[in-house]
Scaffold this motif. Structure first.
Motif, PDB file in Angstrom:
ATOM      1  N   ALA A  24       0.833  -1.207   0.000  1.00  0.00           N
ATOM      2  CA  ALA A  24       0.000   0.000   0.000  1.00  0.00           C
ATOM      3  C   ALA A  24       0.870   1.260   0.000  1.00  0.00           C
ATOM      4  N   LEU A  25       1.916   1.257   0.810  1.00  0.00           N
ATOM      5  CA  LEU A  25       2.811   2.414   0.846  1.00  0.00           C
ATOM      6  C   LEU A  25       3.559   2.575  -0.468  1.00  0.00           C
ATOM      7  N   SER A  26       3.976   1.474  -1.070  1.00  0.00           N
ATOM      8  CA  SER A  26       4.686   1.534  -2.347  1.00  0.00           C
ATOM      9  C   SER A  26       3.817   2.184  -3.410  1.00  0.00           C
ATOM     10  N   ALA A  27       2.534   1.851  -3.409  1.00  0.00           N
ATOM     11  CA  ALA A  27       1.611   2.464  -4.368  1.00  0.00           C
ATOM     12  C   ALA A  27       1.520   3.973  -4.129  1.00  0.00           C
ATOM     13  N   ALA A  28       1.438   4.379  -2.873  1.00  0.00           N
ATOM     14  CA  ALA A  28       1.359   5.807  -2.559  1.00  0.00           C
ATOM     15  C   ALA A  28       2.653   6.531  -2.915  1.00  0.00           C
ATOM     16  N   LEU A  29       3.781   5.858  -2.728  1.00  0.00           N
ATOM     17  CA  LEU A  29       5.089   6.460  -3.006  1.00  0.00           C
ATOM     18  C   LEU A  29       5.453   6.414  -4.487  1.00  0.00           C
ATOM     19  N   GLY A  30       4.837   5.511  -5.223  1.00  0.00           N
ATOM     20  CA  GLY A  30       5.188   5.331  -6.626  1.00  0.00           C
ATOM     21  C   GLY A  30       6.482   4.579  -6.814  1.00  0.00           C
ATOM     22  N   ALA A  31       6.940   3.892  -5.774  1.00  0.00           N
ATOM     23  CA  ALA A  31       8.181   3.112  -5.834  1.00  0.00           C
ATOM     24  C   ALA A  31       8.178   2.111  -4.683  1.00  0.00           C
ATOM     25  N   VAL A  32       8.900   1.044  -4.862  1.00  0.00           N
ATOM     26  CA  VAL A  32       9.020   0.041  -3.810  1.00  0.00           C
ATOM     27  C   VAL A  32      10.305   0.324  -3.028  1.00  0.00           C
ATOM     28  N   PRO A  33      10.189   0.597  -1.733  1.00  0.00           N
ATOM     29  CA  PRO A  33      11.396   0.848  -0.933  1.00  0.00           C
ATOM     30  C   PRO A  33      12.275  -0.400  -0.839  1.00  0.00           C
ATOM     31  N   ASP A  34      13.567  -0.180  -0.682  1.00  0.00           N
ATOM     32  CA  ASP A  34      14.508  -1.271  -0.450  1.00  0.00           C
ATOM     33  C   ASP A  34      14.509  -1.616   1.030  1.00  0.00           C
ATOM     34  N   ARG A  35      14.672  -2.896   1.342  1.00  0.00           N
ATOM     35  CA  ARG A  35      14.809  -3.282   2.751  1.00  0.00           C
ATOM     36  C   ARG A  35      16.209  -2.905   3.190  1.00  0.00           C
ATOM     37  N   ASP A  36      16.297  -2.020   4.190  1.00  0.00           N
ATOM     38  CA  ASP A  36      17.592  -1.528   4.648  1.00  0.00           C
ATOM     39  C   ASP A  36      17.485  -1.074   6.105  1.00  0.00           C
ATOM     40  N   PRO A  37      17.663  -2.000   7.048  1.00  0.00           N
ATOM     41  CA  PRO A  37      17.572  -1.628   8.464  1.00  0.00           C
ATOM     42  C   PRO A  37      18.548  -0.531   8.876  1.00  0.00           C
ATOM     43  N   ALA A  38      19.692  -0.428   8.217  1.00  0.00           N
ATOM     44  CA  ALA A  38      20.641   0.628   8.568  1.00  0.00           C
ATOM     45  C   ALA A  38      20.063   2.007   8.270  1.00  0.00           C
ATOM     46  N   ALA A  39      19.314   2.120   7.180  1.00  0.00           N
ATOM     47  CA  ALA A  39      18.734   3.407   6.793  1.00  0.00           C
ATOM     48  C   ALA A  39      17.636   3.858   7.753  1.00  0.00           C
ATOM     49  N   THR A  40      17.028   2.912   8.457  1.00  0.00           N
ATOM     50  CA  THR A  40      15.946   3.239   9.392  1.00  0.00           C
ATOM     51  C   THR A  40      16.399   3.148  10.848  1.00  0.00           C
ATOM     52  N   GLY A  41      17.680   2.911  11.039  1.00  0.00           N
ATOM     53  CA  GLY A  41      18.220   2.681  12.382  1.00  0.00           C
ATOM     54  C   GLY A  41      18.000   3.821  13.358  1.00  0.00           C
ATOM     55  N   ARG A  42      18.095   5.050  12.874  1.00  0.00           N
ATOM     56  CA  ARG A  42      17.902   6.198  13.773  1.00  0.00           C
ATOM     57  C   ARG A  42      16.487   6.209  14.331  1.00  0.00           C
ATOM     58  N   VAL A  43      15.495   5.961  13.467  1.00  0.00           N
ATOM     59  CA  VAL A  43      14.108   5.937  13.933  1.00  0.00           C
ATOM     60  C   VAL A  43      13.913   4.793  14.917  1.00  0.00           C
ATOM     61  N   ALA A  44      14.444   3.617  14.597  1.00  0.00           N
ATOM     62  CA  ALA A  44      14.314   2.455  15.486  1.00  0.00           C
ATOM     63  C   ALA A  44      14.925   2.752  16.854  1.00  0.00           C
ATOM     64  N   ALA A  45      16.081   3.388  16.863  1.00  0.00           N
ATOM     65  CA  ALA A  45      16.736   3.724  18.143  1.00  0.00           C
ATOM     66  C   ALA A  45      15.894   4.726  18.931  1.00  0.00           C
ATOM     67  N   GLU A  46      15.329   5.725  18.254  1.00  0.00           N
ATOM     68  CA  GLU A  46      14.495   6.707  18.948  1.00  0.00           C
ATOM     69  C   GLU A  46      13.224   6.052  19.493  1.00  0.00           C
ATOM     70  N   LEU A  47      12.649   5.109  18.751  1.00  0.00           N
ATOM     71  CA  LEU A  47      11.481   4.373  19.257  1.00  0.00           C
ATOM     72  C   LEU A  47      11.841   3.603  20.523  1.00  0.00           C
ATOM     73  N   ASP A  48      12.976   2.911  20.503  1.00  0.00           N
ATOM     74  CA  ASP A  48      13.407   2.155  21.679  1.00  0.00           C
ATOM     75  C   ASP A  48      13.583   3.074  22.890  1.00  0.00           C
ATOM     76  N   GLU A  49      14.179   4.239  22.677  1.00  0.00           N
ATOM     77  CA  GLU A  49      14.368   5.200  23.763  1.00  0.00           C
ATOM     78  C   GLU A  49      13.021   5.698  24.282  1.00  0.00           C
TER      79      GLU A  49
END
Length: 169
Positions: free
Chosen positions: A41-66
């Motif tokens: 659903a998000l890919s359709a809204a974005l017009g592209a399929v995101p790549d799986r990359d935990p490193a690219a989302t690491g900052r958000v994940a760390a802030e969520l944990d905090e």
């Protein structure tokens, strides 16, 4: 569309699908089922399929944990508002100003967005936000003080409000 990356990160309220662009956080959604459904659903809204990359989302994940550990009261990750427009964006930007462990009514958010009679539209904006948790729509409550819904999951909203109240003491 700029390039985008995603990961799925566990939280105490369920798995979070995190999608980042070159500009910042495009979406953070709590998911009930397979990540592929929400990602499609998000890919359709974005017009592209995101790549799986935990490193690219690491900052958000760390802030969520905090945040869930009670050590973070505000998120610092930049937001890419590209999936929001008009009043929805205005309302969600007002929601970002609601202080930690406090609430505001749908009417107060509408007033802050310059549309004092748009409390129902605020509810719609909160329900459809692409930025669960990071934009604290859980802090928006009914005018009578009752908490209302949270994407059909008021238990999660109660958990988040209680978490902030306990950490704010």
């Amino acid at each position: 569309m700029t390039s985008s990356a995603y990961s799925v990160h566990p939280t105490p309220v369920g798995d979070a699908l995190i999608v980042m662009s070159d500009e910042g956080l495009v979406a953070l959604q709590l998911i009930d089922g397979p990540a592929g459904d929400a990602l499609a659903a998000l890919s359709a809204a974005l017009g592209a399929v995101p790549d799986r990359d935990p490193a690219a989302t690491g900052r958000v994940a760390a802030e969520l944990d905090e945040y869930f550990a009670g050590r973070r009261r505000a998120f610092d990750v930049p937001i890419d508002w590209g999936l929001t427009r008009g009043f929805m964006r205005e309302a969600l930007q007002v929601v970002c100003r609601i202080p930690y462990a406090q609430t505001a009514s749908y009417g107060e958010v509408a007033l802050g967005a310059g549309h004092p009679n748009a409390h129902r539209a605020v509810g719609t904006a909160c329900a459809r936000t692409p930025f669960s948790l990071i934009v604290p729509v859980h802090r928006v409550v009914r005018s009578d003080g009752s908490i209302g819904e949270y994407g059909g999951r008021p238990g999660i909203k109660r958990f988040l409000l209680d978490l902030e109240a306990a950490a704010g003491e």
